[in-house]
Design an enzyme around this catalytic site. Sequence first.
Site, short mmCIF file in Angstrom:
data_model
loop_
_atom_site.label_atom_id
_atom_site.label_comp_id
_atom_site.label_asym_id
_atom_site.label_seq_id
_atom_site.Cartn_x
_atom_site.Cartn_y
_atom_site.Cartn_z
N ARG A 115 -8.09 12.27 -3.97
CA ARG A 115 -6.89 11.73 -3.32
C ARG A 115 -6.18 12.75 -2.44
NH1 ARG A 115 -4.42 7.24 -7.25
NH2 ARG A 115 -6.23 5.87 -7.17
N ASP B 85 10.48 1.75 -5.36
CA ASP B 85 9.23 2.42 -5.69
C ASP B 85 9.39 3.88 -5.31
OD1 ASP B 85 6.18 1.19 -6.29
OD2 ASP B 85 6.20 3.22 -5.46
#
Lengths: 122, 268
Positions: free
Chosen positions: B32, B137
């Site tokens: 990632r 978020d």
Amino acid sequence: MKALVVDDSGVMRRIVIGALAKADITDVVQAGDGQEAVAAVVEHDFDLVLMDWNMPNLKGIDAVREIRAMGCKMPIIMVTTEAEKSRVLEAIKAGANNYVIKPFEPQMLIDKVTDTLARASA
Amino acid sequence: MDRVVFERFRDLIYDRSGILLRDGKEVLVAARVGKRMRSLGLEHHSDYYQHVVNDQSGTELTILLDAISTNTTSFYRERDHFEQMTGYLTAWLAEGRTRLRLWCAASSTGEEPYTIAITVKEALAGRAVDARILATDINTQVLEQAQVGEYEPEKVHPVPPELRQKYFAKVQRPKGTMLAVGDELKQLLAFRRMNLAETPYPLKGPLDLIICRNVMIYFDNTVRQRFLDEAFRLLRPSGILMVGHAESLTGLTGGFKPVRPSVYIKPA
Ligand SMILES: C[S@@+](CC[C@H](N)C(=O)[O-])C[C@H]1O[C@@H](n2cnc3c(N)ncnc32)[C@H](O)[C@@H]1O
């Protein structure tokens, strides 16, 4: 057009709100410190924020940082007695778009508001 | 990625987001952050770690957390929650409540908060009530996608056809036809970045309902407890907390009372 006016002095908030009314901005929410300001921004969608610097709980400059960190992009004008250049730069760096030094002439605040909103929508 | 560097990333990520990367996630982390490292021209994971820590502005940390977090979600995921939500909303409206405040605490790319918005709209059935849904978020990229509110038609499939008709409009985009969420749902929602690991939350209660699903699985008990204490503080008496079906809160729920698995109430 919805604005948030943040100042720990009720008198000062009234002065700012009075000036905004002359610019036809009448949909106004008030907050008495930085923490209340951040909570108000979570709850409402504002088109403009006017933010004092020295306040209890959370200072205006830190509230500006938090508001930006939440991803909000509305224009923010600092309205403060802090007049040093370094302070102005600090505020801009934190995410403020414009700066008004207290005390101010109402017309001067109106001009800054109009100018800031015009630049934001450009 | 070698062990020592992985542990550093793991500690940093835990400290700043509450997300706990268990052992064995080295490959995941390496994959990632790899793309970001290439665009920065960095070769070693340790250099990237240094880069994150050195960035005083916190921007790189945000980018790192964006890359690490898993954003899987869908419309009407765990559908029974929305049936129960309809039940609560209907009851509250029957009680004569004129203000409704809901919080979707890990809203990802928007499928969940828009499902809530549809549920609220349908329950209101045209009644003039001051209803707001806050969607938050930690990941800025998913928040931006959520705010745009355009989805591939397959993604919108779980939405019942008549509701799809009512609340979505077809738009043509370079990648094909997309379904765009209409303004009447968007007007109910505010999207804000918020880190659930950082308490107290900058929220003013009282809230009627909090839904926080499929994010606590990434937290350890300390951070879960922090969230639950804040949720308890922010809810009004008789307010509702919904968590993911896979999230057991055994021993953590404090004052909450279970109503059924994954649904809790703050006693009146
Ligand atoms: C697997 S998704 C779940 C989305 C949705 N709640 C659902 O159930 O479909 C997890 C989300 O939690 C977010 N997240 C992870 N850590 C977080 C934190 N510390 N604070 C807020 N959000 C976080 C991620 O960015 C991601 O969007």
